[in-house]
Design a protein around this motif. Sequence first.
Motif, PDB file in Angstrom:
ATOM      1  N   LEU A  60      -0.563   2.821  -6.278  1.00 43.23           N
ATOM      2  CA  LEU A  60       0.391   2.134  -5.401  1.00 43.23           C
ATOM      3  C   LEU A  60       0.511   0.657  -5.765  1.00 43.23           C
ATOM      4  CD1 LEU A  60      -0.554   3.737  -1.945  1.00 43.23           C
ATOM      5  CD2 LEU A  60       1.450   4.259  -3.340  1.00 43.23           C
ATOM      6  N   HIS A  61      -0.604   0.033  -6.157  1.00 43.19           N
ATOM      7  CA  HIS A  61      -0.569  -1.367  -6.595  1.00 43.19           C
ATOM      8  C   HIS A  61       0.266  -1.518  -7.859  1.00 43.19           C
ATOM      9  CE1 HIS A  61      -2.884  -4.001  -4.132  1.00 43.19           C
ATOM     10  NE2 HIS A  61      -3.908  -3.174  -4.068  1.00 43.19           N
ATOM     11  N   ARG A  64       3.992  -0.646  -7.298  1.00 43.20           N
ATOM     12  CA  ARG A  64       4.510  -1.192  -6.041  1.00 43.20           C
ATOM     13  C   ARG A  64       6.029  -1.356  -6.055  1.00 43.20           C
ATOM     14  NH1 ARG A  64       2.776  -4.640  -1.849  1.00 43.20           N
ATOM     15  NH2 ARG A  64       4.383  -6.120  -1.242  1.00 43.20           N
ATOM     16  N   GLU A  65       6.529  -1.973  -7.117  1.00 47.09           N
ATOM     17  CA  GLU A  65       7.955  -2.306  -7.156  1.00 47.09           C
ATOM     18  C   GLU A  65       8.851  -1.089  -7.332  1.00 47.09           C
ATOM     19  OE1 GLU A  65       8.294  -5.260 -10.162  1.00 47.09           O
ATOM     20  OE2 GLU A  65       7.136  -6.721  -8.983  1.00 47.09           O
ATOM     21  N   PHE A 109       1.892   2.139   2.796  1.00 49.80           N
ATOM     22  CA  PHE A 109       1.034   1.046   2.327  1.00 49.80           C
ATOM     23  C   PHE A 109      -0.089   0.740   3.319  1.00 49.80           C
ATOM     24  CE2 PHE A 109       3.907  -1.409  -0.900  1.00 49.80           C
ATOM     25  CZ  PHE A 109       3.911  -0.284  -1.704  1.00 49.80           C
ATOM     26  N   ILE A 116      -2.516  -1.919   1.623  1.00 50.30           N
ATOM     27  CA  ILE A 116      -1.758  -2.657   0.606  1.00 50.30           C
ATOM     28  C   ILE A 116      -0.809  -3.620   1.310  1.00 50.30           C
ATOM     29  CG2 ILE A 116       0.082  -2.309  -1.121  1.00 50.30           C
ATOM     30  CD1 ILE A 116      -1.561   0.085  -2.042  1.00 50.30           C
ATOM     31  N   MET A 119       5.579  -4.868   2.202  1.00 51.69           N
ATOM     32  CA  MET A 119       6.737  -5.368   1.466  1.00 51.69           C
ATOM     33  C   MET A 119       7.738  -5.854   2.512  1.00 51.69           C
ATOM     34  SD  MET A 119       8.555  -3.006  -1.391  1.00 51.69           S
ATOM     35  CE  MET A 119       7.417  -2.731  -2.715  1.00 51.69           C
TER      36      MET A 119
END
Lengths: 138, 206
Positions: A60-61, A64-65, A109, A116, A119
């Motif tokens: 996921l890190h 992420r985008e 997230f 995380i 966003m």
Amino acid sequence: MKCKLTFLVFTVLTISILACDRQVNQQGKRLYITYCASCHMENGEGLRQIVPALTDKDYLHRHREEIPCMIREGISGPMVIHGKEYDRQMPGLPELNNVAIHNIVNFVFQSWGNDIIKMNLDEVNRHLEECASERDMK
Amino acid sequence: MIKHTILFVAIVTLLGACVQNNTTEDKNLPILGNREVVNGDTVYHKVPDFSFINQDSQVINNATFKDKAYLVDFFFTTCPSICPKVKQQMLRIYDKFDGEARLGLMSHTIDTKHDSVPVLKRYADDLGIPSGKWHFVTGDKDKIFDIADEYFIAAIEDANAPGGFDHSGRIILVDKNRHIRAFGEGTDPESIDKFMVQIQQLLDEM
């Protein structure tokens, strides 16, 4: 007196902001249950080597985008989650608007110990625009 | 007033307990479906003969489940709706009755066009199922849809449904005489809790 009033206003504002934030999470959860949980399961564990879990923090890190676009457009091709390779197709959800995708991303997230950084909506809008223009170029 | 309420609740609870006791005391599961009386004998609904191919290209037919009870469900490998949940519950049952030779498992694909033998093989492998334990079968499309009816499973091809098929997530328990004895809702873990008790009941009956 003035001080008391300021304190009251401040408290009310804080509570409503907190309540609002929680509501966003509730919204994300509701959307997740409706659109994602039938495959990824309510606890995000997925299904063996058929549906990947959503609990791989490293993945996921690193991606992420790309995650808002994955939700909208789907994804195929091999990927490694928790050290195991997955190679199936996930259908996209073109019916979801940016706000809904934003809510789902942040729910994932912040759930199941993922922890995380959330966003913000601008970020989600930007990523969705980027992948839309990439797709148009193709 | 409060006393009355407490008394009422107590009576209802006791009655509830009685009803539950009665059902668990009834050892044998019922035979489901229509029944007819022919010359004084009751004839029950029976699953007709079938023949399909599993993920290892073996023929799977009624002889495969001779003297066994078996479970069936219907799915397709690219199903984006209920199938993964149903498969998760089938896995729970599979794990619980692992090593039980008297119980077979069979999942029919309803997307026979896409789900060929190698596709089913990969699906079984990805689920972590070794050969011979759980049959993922394909075959003639009409025959699969016809047999779904016999198991009282609704399955239709529908371009508007997610993935192109609409179908029920039920898991059906069939006994060695090919009578349908119980079913569980594969999308509901609590229903499967009860269903697993019923499966054990049937095995105890054998």
